[in-house]
Design a protein around this motif. Structure first.
Motif, PDB file in Angstrom:
ATOM      1  N   GLY B  90      -4.540  28.206   1.109  1.00 21.82           N
ATOM      2  CA  GLY B  90      -4.979  28.523  -0.251  1.00 21.82           C
ATOM      3  C   GLY B  90      -6.442  28.192  -0.445  1.00 21.82           C
ATOM      4  O   GLY B  90      -7.208  28.951  -1.053  1.00 21.82           O
ATOM      5  N   TRP B 134      -0.524  28.274 -12.836  1.00 18.39           N
ATOM      6  CA  TRP B 134      -0.706  29.397 -11.889  1.00 18.39           C
ATOM      7  C   TRP B 134       0.503  29.505 -10.972  1.00 18.39           C
ATOM      8  O   TRP B 134       0.975  30.597 -10.669  1.00 18.39           O
ATOM      9  CB  TRP B 134      -1.974  29.215 -11.049  1.00 18.39           C
ATOM     10  CG  TRP B 134      -3.231  29.456 -11.811  1.00 18.39           C
ATOM     11  CD1 TRP B 134      -4.242  28.565 -12.035  1.00 18.39           C
ATOM     12  CD2 TRP B 134      -3.628  30.657 -12.477  1.00 18.39           C
ATOM     13  NE1 TRP B 134      -5.227  29.124 -12.793  1.00 18.39           N
ATOM     14  CE2 TRP B 134      -4.879  30.402 -13.081  1.00 18.39           C
ATOM     15  CE3 TRP B 134      -3.048  31.918 -12.631  1.00 18.39           C
ATOM     16  CZ2 TRP B 134      -5.559  31.374 -13.815  1.00 18.39           C
ATOM     17  CZ3 TRP B 134      -3.720  32.878 -13.369  1.00 18.39           C
ATOM     18  CH2 TRP B 134      -4.966  32.596 -13.945  1.00 18.39           C
ATOM     19  N   PHE B 138       2.783  32.748 -10.360  1.00 15.15           N
ATOM     20  CA  PHE B 138       2.935  33.417  -9.060  1.00 15.15           C
ATOM     21  C   PHE B 138       4.365  33.366  -8.564  1.00 15.15           C
ATOM     22  O   PHE B 138       4.789  34.218  -7.779  1.00 15.15           O
ATOM     23  CB  PHE B 138       1.960  32.832  -8.032  1.00 15.15           C
ATOM     24  CG  PHE B 138       0.562  33.340  -8.229  1.00 15.15           C
ATOM     25  CD1 PHE B 138       0.271  34.682  -8.079  1.00 15.15           C
ATOM     26  CD2 PHE B 138      -0.467  32.482  -8.596  1.00 15.15           C
ATOM     27  CE1 PHE B 138      -1.010  35.163  -8.278  1.00 15.15           C
ATOM     28  CE2 PHE B 138      -1.743  32.955  -8.799  1.00 15.15           C
ATOM     29  CZ  PHE B 138      -2.022  34.292  -8.645  1.00 15.15           C
ATOM     30  N   MET B 151      -1.063  31.074  -3.435  1.00 17.68           N
ATOM     31  CA  MET B 151      -1.784  31.867  -4.440  1.00 17.68           C
ATOM     32  C   MET B 151      -2.334  30.968  -5.549  1.00 17.68           C
ATOM     33  O   MET B 151      -3.468  31.137  -6.007  1.00 17.68           O
ATOM     34  CB  MET B 151      -0.856  32.925  -5.053  1.00 17.68           C
ATOM     35  CG  MET B 151      -0.258  33.890  -4.065  1.00 17.68           C
ATOM     36  SD  MET B 151      -1.446  35.056  -3.447  1.00 17.68           S
ATOM     37  CE  MET B 151      -1.500  36.190  -4.809  1.00 17.68           C
ATOM     38  N   MET B 154      -5.250  29.108  -4.303  1.00 16.41           N
ATOM     39  CA  MET B 154      -6.372  30.026  -4.125  1.00 16.41           C
ATOM     40  C   MET B 154      -7.089  30.265  -5.460  1.00 16.41           C
ATOM     41  O   MET B 154      -8.307  30.138  -5.557  1.00 16.41           O
ATOM     42  CB  MET B 154      -5.860  31.345  -3.556  1.00 16.41           C
ATOM     43  CG  MET B 154      -6.917  32.385  -3.348  1.00 16.41           C
ATOM     44  SD  MET B 154      -6.184  33.972  -2.912  1.00 16.41           S
ATOM     45  CE  MET B 154      -5.754  34.574  -4.522  1.00 16.41           C
TER      46      MET B 154
END
Ligand SMILES: Nc1ncnc2c1ncn2[C@@H]1O[C@H](COP(=O)(O)OP(=O)(O)OP(=O)(O)O)[C@@H](O)[C@H]1O
Ligand SMILES: [Mg+2]
Lengths: 267, 271
Positions: B90, B134, B138, B151, B154
């Protein structure tokens, strides 16, 4: 040996006829404050011309206007056979590639090697990774860069980091980077200003030798009276936004030039 | 002779300057906010002391935690590795993507002011929303598991590194950039050959911080089901396996400390 570094005798067939720079009615104002007020002059190729003037008289502004780093307010500029003010953004880039600039500060990338910095000069005509770092550059570019470094006497420092060099050496690397552009015209804005007198003199001598031996044209700003007299063929004096003095260096006398080096405009 | 002091008849200024009425009102408002917040949310002392007493009771959590239970060390070790891999993957993707965002967000390098505003808004959004949120988003998109965690990390890293990369590029010397621009170099050439080398130390430091932050964050992501060791920790707590929970916490701690030590060592080498 690279064509542009060869002695000018070998370029016999390609002598440029006519002036290398024609400035006509050049005006520049910053928000109504007129700095250049209708300049008019012409430079012959293969000469060293010194531009002098008091602080704030517009010398740097004039130099930047010539390649449109500052847009002129009015007037015409013809340099190297191009109508500078009419160039499209794309043509302007191609035109700038032919004009080498030596700044007061060397403006090199300190953390990179001398050779990488010189190779950056090739970005004037080549883009992409091959022009970014010496390790990625083609052999021809690397050897041309070495020739340019040799021209300024620093071929033995090619792999040194720029921030390990002295001020004078850094300015010479900047000149080598400029030669890598294969310029036809050199603009120099106080290239000796941040150097001690001795080193400054060496840099000026190097620039003059590019005029004498390689046939380049030079327009340089100098703030030192001795350098102006020693390293130019012709002197242009700027005052109140106009060319107030224009004569061959051979006819100049120190006393007459002094007012252009005062820190205030003469009353 | 020492430097003579100039005799002066001027008295020193008053210790406290006079405040105007709006300033008094402002101070009162801040005080009111702090006091009312404490009253509304801070735990009551009696509740807190009862809770602590329970923690230390023979059947309490703290007592149950000791000694830590390392019997499942092998599967836990694999999950720890997965956690580290999530963090590295990530972080790597986030750092790579942070570069273009940062370029677009930098005044002098952005091709257009509108693009700059958009890039800044995106970076701000990525920074403001916490990585756990997040992760939940995701999980909805790619389902439970490490992919959602990667994700989340990231996106969080694009926000984190994008801001610091842009700041570093904003602060570098403009001389070399202008010199290359003046010879007709392309924007890309100018950025890669003049801006990046100058920013390299700062970029490296930011990247190492991002990695540390990712490792710390990735341990928590499992709590919401986004993969990694956090899942096991949650399960251990849910099943009252407090001794295994402690073992997991200790191993996570060891991993975080190892990564921080390693990146600290690299940072010192580079400066
Ligand atoms: N971007 C700008 N915006 C507004 N005014 C400017 C700008 N650049 C230059 N000037 C003004 O134009 C005048 C000429 O500046 P310029 O830098 O060309 O002088 P100079 O002759 O190079 O001076 P020096 O000897 O100090 O280098 C100065 O009064 C300066 O304040
Ligand atoms: Mg100047």
């Amino acid at each position: 040996m690279n064509a542009h570094l060869a002695p000018k005798a070998s370029q016999a067939g390609s002598t440029q006829v006519g002036p290398v720079l024609v400035v006509d009615g050049l005006i520049k104002d910053f928000d109504g404050r007129v700095v250049l007020d209708g300049l008019q002059f012409t430079l012959a190729p293969g000469q060293s011309t010194a531009l002098i003037g008091a602080n704030g008289s517009g010398k740097s502004t004039l130099l930047k206007c010539l390649i449109r780093l500052i847009e002129p307010s009015a007037g015409e500029i013809h340099m190297l056979g191009r109508d500078v003010c009419a160039l499209s953004p794309r043509d302007l880039r191609a035109f700038r590639a032919q004009v080498g600039i030596v700044w007061q500060r060397h403006n090199l990338v300190p953390r990179l090697s001398v050779l990488s910095n010189v190779i950056h000069g090739v970005q004037a005509r080549m883009s992409g990774p091959r022009a970014w770092f010496q390790a990625l550059a083609p052999a021809a570019v690397r050897s041309e860069a070495m020739a340019c470094l040799d021209r300024v006497g620093l071929a033995d420092r090619a792999s040194a980091r720029v921030d390990s060099l002295s001020g004078g050496q850094q300015q010479r690397v900047a000149i080598a980077r400029m030669l890598m552009q294969r310029p036809a015209f050199i603009l120099a804005d106080e290239p000796d200003a941040s150097l001690d007198p001795q080193t400054g003199e060496e840099v000026m001598a190097l620039l003059l030798s590019l005029v004498r031996e390689n046939g380049l044209s030079l327009l340089m700003i100098s703030h030192r009276l001795e350098h102006t007299l020693e390293f130019s063929d012709r002197i242009l004096g700027l005052a109140q936004g106009r060319i107030a003095l224009d004569l061959p260096t051979a006819q100049a006398d120190a006393a007459g030039l002094r007012r252009f080096f005062d820190h205030q405009e003469p009353a | 002779m020492t430097t003579p002091t100039v005799p002066t008849t001027l008295a020193p200024p008053p210790r406290f300057s006079h405040r105007s009425l709006p300033e008094y009102v402002g101070i009162l408002l801040v005080l009111g906010l702090v006091i009312s917040s404490l009253m509304a949310t801070a735990p009551a002392l009696d509740k807190l002391s009862r809770g602590i007493a329970r923690l230390f009771a023979p059947s309490g959590m703290l007592m149950q935690m000791f000694p830590p239970d390392f019997t499942r060390i092998v599967p836990i070790g694999w999950k720890l590795l997965e956690t580290l891999q999530m963090a590295v993957a990530g972080c790597f993707l986030g750092l790579i993507l942070a570069v273009p965002f940062a370029i677009l967000a930098t005044d002098r390098l952005s091709p257009h002011p509108i693009l700059r505003q958009i890039a800044r808004a995106v970076i701000a959004l990525f920074r403001t929303v916490p990585d756990l949120v997040w992760a939940i988003i995701f999980i909805i998109i790619v389902g439970l598991g490490p992919a959602a965690g990667v994700m989340a990390i990231m996106v969080d890293k694009i926000g984190f590194a994008g801001r610091f990369f842009a700041e570093a590029m904003e602060e570098t010397d403009v001389g070399p950039q202008d010199a290359l621009r003046a010879i007709g170099a392309s924007r890309m050439g100018m950025i890669v050959s003049a801006v990046f080398p100058a920013c390299l130390p700062s970029f490296t430091a930011t990247s190492l911080f991002a990695l540390e932050k990712s490792v710390r964050g990735s341990a928590a992501l499992g709590l919401v089901g986004a993969g990694g060791i956090g899942v096991d920790l949650k399960v251990a707590f849910d099943l009252f396996n407090y001794d295994e929970a402690l073992a997991i916490i200790l191993l996570m701690l060891a991993l975080v400390i190892a990564v921080e030590q390693g990146s600290g060592w690299i940072r010192k080498k580079l400066i």
